[in-house]
Design a protein around this motif. Structure first.
Motif, PDB file in Angstrom:
ATOM      1  N   HIS A 203       9.915  -4.832  14.419  1.00  0.00           N
ATOM      2  CA  HIS A 203       8.917  -5.321  15.375  1.00  0.00           C
ATOM      3  C   HIS A 203       8.400  -6.704  14.955  1.00  0.00           C
TER       4      HIS A 203
ATOM      5  N   MET B 222       4.250  12.205   7.294  1.00  0.00           N
ATOM      6  CA  MET B 222       4.710  11.197   8.258  1.00  0.00           C
ATOM      7  C   MET B 222       4.940  11.735   9.670  1.00  0.00           C
TER       8      MET B 222
ATOM      9  N   VAL C 225      -1.934   5.265   4.849  1.00  0.00           N
ATOM     10  CA  VAL C 225      -2.815   4.915   5.956  1.00  0.00           C
ATOM     11  C   VAL C 225      -1.993   4.975   7.255  1.00  0.00           C
TER      12      VAL C 225
ATOM     13  N   GLY D  21      10.070   4.272   9.021  1.00  0.00           N
ATOM     14  CA  GLY D  21       8.921   3.669   9.698  1.00  0.00           C
ATOM     15  C   GLY D  21       8.803   2.196   9.332  1.00  0.00           C
ATOM     16  N   HIS D  22       8.996   1.900   8.044  1.00  0.00           N
ATOM     17  CA  HIS D  22       8.910   0.507   7.594  1.00  0.00           C
ATOM     18  C   HIS D  22      10.006  -0.345   8.229  1.00  0.00           C
TER      19      HIS D  22
ATOM     20  N   ARG E 221       0.925   2.260  14.219  1.00  0.00           N
ATOM     21  CA  ARG E 221       1.303   0.853  14.115  1.00  0.00           C
ATOM     22  C   ARG E 221       2.051   0.535  12.833  1.00  0.00           C
ATOM     23  N   PHE E 222       1.710   1.263  11.751  1.00  0.00           N
ATOM     24  CA  PHE E 222       2.358   0.983  10.463  1.00  0.00           C
ATOM     25  C   PHE E 222       3.721   1.653  10.357  1.00  0.00           C
ATOM     26  N   HIS E 223       3.900   2.751  11.091  1.00  0.00           N
ATOM     27  CA  HIS E 223       5.158   3.512  11.040  1.00  0.00           C
ATOM     28  C   HIS E 223       5.511   3.882  12.475  1.00  0.00           C
ATOM     29  N   PRO E 224       6.134   2.933  13.193  1.00  0.00           N
ATOM     30  CA  PRO E 224       6.349   3.160  14.631  1.00  0.00           C
ATOM     31  C   PRO E 224       7.260   4.352  14.942  1.00  0.00           C
ATOM     32  N   ASN E 225       7.884   4.941  13.910  1.00  0.00           N
ATOM     33  CA  ASN E 225       8.673   6.164  14.145  1.00  0.00           C
ATOM     34  C   ASN E 225       7.784   7.403  14.276  1.00  0.00           C
TER      35      ASN E 225
ATOM     36  N   ARG F  30       0.829  -1.208   0.000  1.00  0.00           N
ATOM     37  CA  ARG F  30       0.000   0.000   0.000  1.00  0.00           C
ATOM     38  C   ARG F  30       0.868   1.265   0.000  1.00  0.00           C
ATOM     39  N   ASP F  31       1.837   1.324   0.922  1.00  0.00           N
ATOM     40  CA  ASP F  31       2.656   2.537   1.064  1.00  0.00           C
ATOM     41  C   ASP F  31       3.573   2.768  -0.135  1.00  0.00           C
TER      42      ASP F  31
ATOM     43  N   LYS G 244      11.333   9.200   5.805  1.00  0.00           N
ATOM     44  CA  LYS G 244      10.556   8.987   7.048  1.00  0.00           C
ATOM     45  C   LYS G 244       9.697   7.727   6.916  1.00  0.00           C
TER      46      LYS G 244
ATOM     47  N   GLN H 202      11.407   0.092  11.143  1.00  0.00           N
ATOM     48  CA  GLN H 202      11.017  -0.190  12.530  1.00  0.00           C
ATOM     49  C   GLN H 202       9.892  -1.212  12.605  1.00  0.00           C
ATOM     50  N   HIS H 203       8.912  -1.052  11.691  1.00  0.00           N
ATOM     51  CA  HIS H 203       7.790  -1.990  11.643  1.00  0.00           C
ATOM     52  C   HIS H 203       8.324  -3.408  11.371  1.00  0.00           C
TER      53      HIS H 203
END
Ligand SMILES: [Cu+2]
Lengths: 177, 102
Positions: free
Chosen positions: A171, B31, B55, A164-165, B89-93, A71-72, A160, A167-168
């Motif tokens: 996890h 973001m 999202v 985020g990806h 949740r999708f981008h924990p930063n 999606r992203d 950014k 880090q995701h």
């Protein structure tokens, strides 16, 4: 005669220096059309990886992660395409894009031979490593090299997003253990 | 216009003799939650407006999980005092904090 010879050497030396400088610049600093191509390629690679994971994995966290990658990266690549169209820039293929694609094909082939938990682990570990690698390139090369302000801004948002990806993915990797 | 309504509503509620509550808007763009930290009171509403093409969520670990689709908004009403750290949740930063005063 002597003067002409000296000036001739000076001219060659100057040419040589300029030549090596422009070569160094070409190797270190990609142009905007090349940057656009690299960024788009990096996104498209992760879309393909996500599609493979959605098709193969039975782990719901892994599939959910892959769906968010799909999606992203599709969304950011659409923004990139809209921007190059607006700026009238044609993305230009280059050695970095080709190296990325080649490595991605090898990874996809490797993953296609794995199943179940082994696939999940290999996919997620590669996602961590891949996003780390792309973030390094964005931060160290692509963003500082970008000339157009809108392209630079899109790359900064991309960084950014990719962070985020990463880090995701970390996890999800931790939860798989 | 919408802001006028938001301001007008608490005034009406107040004049009816009830506790004053407000809606605090947090924008998501490029973001990031903006402002990343807000101070509110019990009974206030936090509304997230997602202006990104991605999202997002506003999620408190072990608490609420607000889904924020592309170009949409979502909200929660805070019902206890304290500090709430939330993330996407999708981008924990992506991180934010809500401080709720009694
Ligand atoms: Cu997010």
């Amino acid at each position: 005669m002597r003067v002409r010879l000296i000036s001739g050497i000076a001219a060659i030396a100057a040419l040589g220096l300029a030549g090596s400088l422009s070569l160094a610049t070409a190797a270190d600093k990609p142009s905007d059309p090349q940057i656009a191509h690299i960024a788009y390629t990096a996104g498209a690679i992760d879309v393909e990886a996500a599609k493979q994971a959605i098709a193969k994995s039975k782990n719901k966290d892994v599939v959910a992660f892959a769906e968010s990658m799909l999606r992203d990266h599709e969304a950011v690549n659409k923004q990139a395409l809209d921007l190059v169209k607006k700026l009238n820039v044609t993305p230009e293929d280059n050695a970095t894009s080709q190296a990325l694609s080649k490595a991605a094909t090898a990874e996809r082939d490797k993953l296609s031979g794995l199943e179940g938990a082994a696939f999940d682990k290999a996919y997620v570990d590669n996602e961590v490593a891949y996003h780390k690698q792309v973030n390094g390139a964005l931060e160290g090369l692509l963003i500082p090299s970008a000339q157009n302000a809108e392209l630079k801004s899109l790359l900064e948002t991309g960084l950014k997003l990719f962070r985020g990806h990463q880090q995701h993915a970390e996890h999800v990797a931790a939860a798989l253990k | 216009m919408r802001h006028l309504l938001l301001i007008a509503m608490p005034t009406l509620i107040l004049s009816a003799g009830m506790a004053q509550s407000a809606t605090i808007e947090v924008t998501i763009e490029k973001m990031a939650f903006s402002p990343a930290e807000v101070e509110v009171k019990i009974g206030d509403t936090i509304e997230w407006v997602n202006k990104d093409a991605f999202v997002h969520t506003a999620t408190v670990k072990g608490g609420w999980d607000v889904q924020l689709p592309v170009k949409k908004s979502g909200s929660v009403v805070v019902d206890k005092a304290g500090t709430l750290d939330y993330y996407c949740r999708f981008h924990p930063n992506m991180k934010g904090r809500i401080t709720v005063a009694p």
